[in-house]
Every structure is written in structure tokens, then in C-alpha cells.
Design an enzyme around this catalytic site. Structure first.
Site, PDB file in Angstrom:
ATOM      1  N   ASP A 301      35.678  -3.025  35.202  1.00 47.77           N
ATOM      2  CA  ASP A 301      34.922  -3.947  36.047  1.00 47.77           C
ATOM      3  C   ASP A 301      34.246  -3.103  37.137  1.00 47.77           C
ATOM      4  OD1 ASP A 301      33.784  -6.186  37.165  1.00 47.77           O
ATOM      5  OD2 ASP A 301      35.617  -7.377  37.160  1.00 47.77           O
TER       6      ASP A 301
HETATM    7  C1  BGC Z   1      32.836  -9.139  38.176  1.00 50.43           C
HETATM    8  C2  BGC Z   1      32.530  -9.111  36.684  1.00 50.43           C
HETATM    9  C3  BGC Z   1      31.066  -8.845  36.470  1.00 50.43           C
HETATM   10  C4  BGC Z   1      30.688  -7.552  37.153  1.00 50.43           C
HETATM   11  C5  BGC Z   1      29.245  -7.148  36.959  1.00 50.43           C
HETATM   12  C6  BGC Z   1      32.270  -7.941  38.897  1.00 50.43           C
HETATM   13  O1  BGC Z   1      32.359  -8.079  40.262  1.00 50.43           O
HETATM   14  O2  BGC Z   1      34.238  -9.217  38.355  1.00 50.43           O
HETATM   15  O3  BGC Z   1      32.920 -10.322  36.102  1.00 50.43           O
HETATM   16  O4  BGC Z   1      30.781  -8.809  35.103  1.00 50.43           O
HETATM   17  O5  BGC Z   1      30.928  -7.680  38.546  1.00 50.43           O
HETATM   18  O6  BGC Z   1      28.377  -7.924  37.668  1.00 50.43           O
END
Ligand code: BGC
Length: 758
Positions: A301
Site C-alpha cells: 500500500d
Molecule cells: C489506500 C489504498 C489505495 C492507495 C493508492 C492508500 O492510501 O489505502 O487503498 O489503493 O492509497 O491510492
């Protein structure tokens, strides 16, 4: 949005370095075997430097963001030039949440100028639609129609791929049982079966007929694992659940997504009993690859590898990169740590060359499967984006999906459906009119300005729109001076009140945990004051989570749960309000009596002192002020028909492995309007080596029943449907006595019994 942007960036810089001893390198399961990879991939790997390999494992936020993403990552000339340069230098595998085909075209052109000409992969958070916005996933789960979710995911993929996007960070398949947690809005709610079915459906929808099709996007099941079990519902918080609960509750939707072909998985931010998911070898390698045989890609993530330092698990960036990579995270999102440290880690033997090659192979195999190696511009065709987005068919689907997501919680009188003419309606509340809070949280490319609000939907449907008075009455979280007085006056002058209240879009989603899951106080005061006027009142809730309803809200004659419905919010609500279509959705999350019950889920265990049905008894499991039950249970939702369940039949009172139990029930609609009923099958094993939930959903079916008609619904229950994770943390089926219910919610139904034989 800007605050969010700042906090994300701050997070990157804010991780403190701690001096910790390094952890031993561990083994890892192989990804796509060498012989499975196209020859082209192996040839590339043979020619790549380790720096270029690290580049293929480095994903960054787009320097030019799409719509909301421009707020997350505002365009900056330097960033743009730097990103183009990184693409030319082979230091980037792809970007996410980029601005659209023109920008993707520029970047891809730069990548093709790199030494090895490896194309970029464009990713995005396409969570509930692209430019056509569908209901938030939790709302769509309320439809209890996985097929519908497959269709909206397909439509979203068609639009997103036309902008060059080949990978979506969706579906989010985290089971969410604590309404305080803001991210429940992105998933399918609290139930395992619903979670599995929606996970599979969404993956199929996104990936379509084949990854190499120019209208397909690669799915990413996230966040692995148990992100939704954050302690106290606080986003990013620690998770400490048993291995049994992981396997029985939190893993199954991921397995369903993988079985449906999901090509990627995102590791979660949280730690799991002290080991961050992002560095959790057991989770990412032993279980995901070893046990489940997953051959796709694992991505971190956003900066989660770097966050291992803040977790107190890695001493510094280098160690963070090593731990995440050896645990099984193939690709690093946004921290840049892999690019910075992997070549050195391989050079000094801290990371085996074979692990680097394996991760790169996974990336290149996916790029090949997506058709990118053959045709880097296959999804970037001039004019296609404009042609494919917000097409009439997609908008019609948005309206259909929206109305099929609306849950009718109560309907006294019945107040609904409302007549189209002859009544003065006061539309009161912050969500009655205006281009805001329509598309809902976590939508990068949608635009509230292009969505249709409730007032417009009502006006279009009313015979005399002049009879509609609109008064906001309150802000979302702040009162408006004189707002309540104006609202009360409007209510007095009306025949019917529609109260459009609830949560703003900013109140759920990432980092939006709440301590109380209630209608914000100023709106509650507004509702109480309006209720005191005594006019027939319909409450339309806007919400990204289960809410504990009280006072004037709870006392309303009718309540519709509308979540965030997206592009066609107003027309879809009007469809239901005036009865062109009946409500058919069900709660995918239990609505508690009070916030303090959270985490509350219908499939809890009994305890040794369950309170018997009826009033609270001393020294039994209940709260001082609330029973241990839901105000509106999981699965609940009314129709415009009058549904009666009768004639529950079991083909036998015994169930044997290999010989499914036939179950049937007759569902009659004794009302004067057609209805769609979600018929739910629950079981409970009375005694087992691991205590079983008081009820667990085993199957559900949505059936259309004409007015005055009836339908016989058949289920077939197999022994394996009754399995659970036993004492040795392995799935097992235990013979014993079972209760069974078929009914309209987790708290009702006709009851039966059967024995599961050895
Ligand atoms: C979130 C993810 C997301 C990623 C990219 C993160 O903060 O937890 O779900 O896909 O950002 O935007």
C-alpha cells in the site's frame, strides 16, 4: 483533499529511523515459474541491470493527477519532468491515479524511449466507477446482487481502460465489522458469504473477457489482511485476531477474489499481532503463495514499506525495503525504497538475486498478459476516452444500480410510495439540494457537478415541481443560523417532509474513523425539531457506514438508507420514492442500537450468558442501556409488497457428506405491489469443538414476486457449507445438530432443524 495530500506526504517524511537489529532472511515461494513466462520476459530479465529491475518494482503516484487525484498529487512542472525522466531512465514500472490518456500517452512514449523499452503500467483507484459513478461498494453490496456488481465493475473497466488504465486497486474485500472504521464504505460489509460473492463478481467485472482486451483492467484484492479489524475501528490501527478468525472471516473474500482470477493483491497497512502485514512472510508467502498457490503480483500500500520504520519493525529505510521484499511484497508503492535499496541489498547478498528476478518476472508477466509488451498504446487511443465515458448505457446502469442499493428500513402507514401530485413537500436537510456529496468517498475521477442531486430528481418526477420547498436547515457538521426555524416553518407549510440527512462524503473512507456512528448532532437537532411538527416524514439517510439512529430520525414514518449513490442519485431516489420501482436492497451491515456496541456483527457467538429473547435479565449479556442486538439487523430491508414466508420444507432431517440437503420455502406477496425479496438461509451448529456463531448466512437469493403471487425458493445445503476452522486451525466439518432459518433478515425467519451425520 489538500489536507489529505499533505498528510500523505508528511507521512512519507515523518517515519523516524530506529536502531534495531536486522532480521534473518527467509525463504519464499516461487511466482510464475520460469517456464511459464513468455520467452520475451526471460529475454528482458537476462538483459536488465539490477537498477532497471528495481525500477520495474517501483510504482509512483502520478505527477499529474486525475480529478480528485490532482488534489492528492497536484501537478507540478518539476514533478512532471522528473516523472518523464524516470520513465525514460527505466526507473518506474508505472504510475497511479494519472490524469488521463494524453498524460498516459506522454509517459508511455517516454518509457518506450528507455533502454529496454518496457512499457509502463497505468493504475488507478477505480473503486466505484470512473467518470460514471456507481454507488459506493457498501451500497452496492446492499443490493445482494453480485451480478450487478460485476456489471458495474465491467462498465467502470470500460471507461477506465479508455483512459489508458490497465490496473485498478480494487476490489477492496476487507470484511468490516466495526462501523467506526471509515473504510467499510469501500467493501461489501460484515458478512463472509456476501464478501466472497461480491469479491469474485467485481474481479470478473474488472478483468472481463481476458486481460489482453483493451477494455479490461487487472484487479487487485486489497488490503491483505484483516485491515478491517483495526482495534477500536481506528484506521491504520493494530489488528490482533486469532489465526482462526483470520482464516474463517478475513481470508475467504481474498480467496474468492483469487479463485475468480485476481492478478494482484495489495498488502495492508496494519500490523497483525505485532508483525506488519507488509513484512509478514507467513501471510504474504506461506499462506498466499504456499497454501493458496497465488501466482500474481503483491504490491505494497501507499508507502507501507517505509512505514515499517514507524511501526517499530524496521530500523531504517534499507531494512524496511529488505523486510518487505523478502516477506513477499513484489512492488513498492510510492516510497521509492525499492529503487533506492534493492540493487545494493542484492549486491551485498542481503537479498538473493533470484528473489529480485522472481518479482520482476511477476511484473513483466502481468505486463505481457495485459497486452502491454505487444502493444504499449493498446489502451491509449486518441478520442476513445471521450467516446467511452459517461455513455447512455453506463448512466442507465448507474441509475439501476443506485435504486437497487437503496434500503427501506421502515415504512409506517405505509408512507411510501408518495403520490406525484397534490402534496406540498418540504425537502429539508443538507443533502436535499446541491452538487455535493453525491459521488461519495474514494472516487478519483467522478465529479459531483455531473451528478444529479435529490432535488432535481424529485422535480423531474413531480407533476407540479412548484409544490417542492427546499430548506437546508443545517450544515453537515455545523448548524446554520436560523436553519432550524426555517426548516420548522417549511415543515408546517407542507403535507409531507423529506429529511435528507446523514454523513458527508468526507466522513467515511480512508482515515475517517468516527467515535460515534450517529447522524451528526446539528442534523439530529434539526430532525428532532422537524419531527415535533408532526407531519408525515420520510428520512433519506446518506451514509458510508451503519448508523445508530435515534430521536426524530428513528421516529420518522419511513426511512431510506441511500449510502452514496453516485451519478444518478436523484433520479434513482425518485424512482423509489414515487414507486416506479420498489426497494429491494438489504443491509449488508447491522445497524446498532447505540454506537458503543461496535464492533457489532450478526454472526457473533452466543456467550455463556446470552440474554433470552425479551427484556434484559440480570447477569446476562446486554448493556445497561441496550440489548446485545441490532436496531435494524443484517439482511433487513422492506419492499412495497407484503411478504409472508410459509411452508419451510427440508428434504430430510439428516445431512450427509455428498448428499446435499434440499430446502424449500414459499414466499408470498400478499400486497398490492410487486416486490423483490432477498430470501436468506442461515444455520447454527448447536455444539462444536469451536463455538459457532448464533447464525451464519449460507445462501441468499433475490426473487421477484408479483402482487398477490408466490414463489417457491429452493436451496441446496452441502456438508462443506457447514465447515469451520477447527482446533488445529484447519477447515473441518463436525457432525452435530443444526438450527436452520429461512427468512428476510438475520433476526427473523422460519426455523428448522437437522442433523449433520458423520
Ligand atoms: C489506500 C489504498 C489505495 C492507495 C493508492 C492508500 O492510501 O489505502 O487503498 O489503493 O492509497 O491510492
Amino acid at each position: 483533499m489538500n489536507d489529505f495530500h499533505l498528510s500523505r506526504r508528511r507521512l512519507i517524511g515523518g517515519a523516524a529511523a530506529l536502531a534495531l537489529g536486522s532480521r534473518a532472511a527467509v525463504g519464499f515461494a516461487l511466482g510464475p515459474a520460469r517456464q511459464e513466462a513468455p520467452a520475451r520476459v526471460e529475454q528482458l530479465i537476462a538483459r536488465m541491470t539490477n537498477e532497471e529491475k528495481a525500477g520495474q518494482l517501483t510504482l509512483m503516484a502520478s505527477a499529474q493527477g486525475g480529478a480528485a487525484a490532482s488534489a492528492l498529487n497536484p501537478p507540478n512542472r518539476n514533478d512532471v519532468e522528473q516523472q518523464l525522466a524516470a520513465a525514460r531512465a527505466g526507473q518506474l514500472t508505472g504510475i497511479f491515479n494519472g490524469a488521463g490518456s494524453d498524460w498516459h500517452q506522454r509517459l508511455q512514449t517516454a518509457a518506450i524511449e528507455s533502454r529496454l523499452k518496457i512499457p509502463l503500467l497505468f493504475a488507478a483507484d477505480v473503486i466505484h466507477g470512473f467518470r460514471t459513478v456507481f454507488p459506493v461498494p457498501l451500497g452496492e453490496a446492499a443490493s445482494f446482487e453480485p451480478d450487478l456488481a460485476e456489471r458495474t465493475a465491467r462498465a467502470a473497466a470500460i471507461e477506465a481502460s479508455a483512459a489508458g488504465i490497465a490496473w485498478t486497486f480494487a476490489p477492496m474485500v476487507d470484511i468490516a465489522r466495526d462501523a467506526r472504521w471509515g473504510r467499510g464504505v469501500e467493501g461489501a460489509g460484515e458478512d463472509i458469504l456476501v464478501g466472497r460473492r461480491f469479491a469474485a463478481a467485481r474481479v470478473k467485472g474488472f478483468q472481463g473477457e481476458g486481460l489482453d482486451r483493451d477494455d479490461s483492467v487487472l484487479a487487485c484484492a486489497k488490503h491483505f489482511a484483516a485491515y478491517g479489524a483495526a482495534e477500536a475501528g481506528l484506521d491504520y490501527n493494530s489488528v490482533d485476531v486469532s489465526e482462526r478468525t483470520l482464516r474463517e472471516v478475513y481470508f475467504p473474500p481474498f480467496q474468492a477474489a483469487i479463485d475468480a482470477g485476481a492478478g494482484s493483491v495489495m498488502a495492508a497497512f496494519n500490523d497483525l499481532s505485532g508483525i506488519p502485514a507488509t513484512a509478514n512472510h507467513w501471510l504474504l508467502s506461506d499462506v498466499l503463495r504456499g497454501e493458496w498457490g497465488f501466482r500474481g503480483l503483491v504490491v505494497s500500500d501507499y508507502t507501507a514499506d517505509e512505514e515499517l520504520i514507524a511501526h517499530g519493525y524496521a530500523a531504517d529505510e534499507r531494512e524496511a525495503a529488505r523486510l518487505a521484499f523478502l516477506a513477499g511484497v513484489d512492488m513498492s508503492m510510492q516510497s521509492g525504497l525499492y529503487l533506492k535499496h534493492l540493487p545494493g541489498l542484492v549486491a551485498d547478498g542481503s537479498v538473493p538475486q533470484s528473489r529480485l528476478d522472481e518479482a520482476v518476472r511477476r511484473v513483466l508477466v502481468l505486463k505481457a498478459k495485459l497486452g502491454l509488451l505487444d502493444n504499449p498504446f493498446g489502451r491509449i487511443v486518441r478520442g476513445r476516452e471521450a467516446q467511452r465515458v459517461r455513455a447512455a448505457g453506463a448512466l442507465a446502469l448507474a441509475r439501476e444500480a443506485a435504486r437497487r442499493s437503496i434500503v427501506l428500513l421502515k415504512n409506517e402507514g405505509p408512507l411510501l410510495p408518495l403520490p406525484r401530485s397534490g402534496r406540498r413537500i418540504a425537502l429539508i436537510g443538507p443533502f436535499g439540494a446541491g452538487q455535493h456529496d453525491l459521488i461519495g468517498p474514494w472516487n478519483v475521477y467522478g465529479d459531483d457537478q455531473q451528478a444529479v442531486d435529490l432535488a432535481t430528481g424529485l422535480r423531474r418526477a413531480l407533476a407540479d415541481p412548484g409544490l417542492l420547498a427546499i430548506v437546508p436547515g443545517s450544515g453537515v457538521e455545523e448548524p446554520i443560523a436560523g436553519g432550524i426555524e426555517a426548516a420548522v416553518a417549511a415543515a408546517r407549510g407542507a403535507d409531507i417532509v423529506i429529511l435528507a440527512i446523514g454523513e458527508g462524503a468526507h466522513m467515511s473512507g480512508e482515515a475517517q474513523s468516527r467515535t460515534e456512528v450517529i447522524v451528526p448532532r446539528p442534523q439530529q437537532q434539526l430532525a428532532d425539531a422537524v419531527a415535533a411538527v408532526g407531519k408525515p416524514t420520510l428520512v433519506i439517510l446518506k451514509n458510508g457506514r451503519a448508523l445508530a439512529l435515534e430521536g426524530g430520525v428513528l421516529a420518522a414514518d419511513a426511512i431510506l438508507v441511500s449510502w452514496f449513490l453516485g451519478s444518478e442519485t436523484g433520479p434513482a431516489l425518485a424512482d423509489i420514492i414515487f414507486g416506479d420501482h420498489g426497494p429491494s436492497a438489504r443491509l449488508p451491515v447491522s445497524f446498532p442500537i447505540e454506537s458503543g456496541q461496535e464492533p457489532y456483527h450478526y454472526d457473533h457467538r452466543s456467550t455463556g450468558r446470552p440474554n433470552p429473547p425479551g427484556p434484559p435479565e440480570e447477569y446476562k449479556a446486554h448493556y445497561r442501556t441496550a440489548a446485545n442486538e441490532a436496531r435494524f439487523p443484517f439482511g433487513h430491508g422492506l419492499t412495497y409488497g407484503r411478504i409472508v414466508y410459509a411452508d419451510l420444507r427440508l428434504g430430510s432431517d439428516r445431512l450427509r457428506s455428498g448428499a446435499p440437503l434440499a430446502i424449500s420455502v414459499t414466499v408470498r406477496n400478499e400486497g398490492s405491489r410487486p416486490a423483490e425479496e432477498v430470501v436468506q438461509l442461515y444455520t447454527h451448529e448447536r455444539a462444536a469443538s469451536i463455538t459457532r456463531p448464533v447464525r451464519q448466512l449460507k445462501d441468499f437469493r433475490k426473487v421477484a414476486i408479483p402482487a398477490g403471487g408466490s414463489v417457491t425458493v429452493h436451496f441446496s445445503l452441502r456438508a462443506e457449507d457447514l465447515r469451520f476452522v477447527g482446533p488445529a486451525n484447519r477447515w473441518s466439518v463436525e457432525p452435530g445438530s443444526f438450527d436452520l432459518w429461512v427468512g428476510p433478515s438475520a433476526a427473523e425467519g422460519l426455523a428448522g432443524r437437522f442433523e449433520l451425520l458423520a
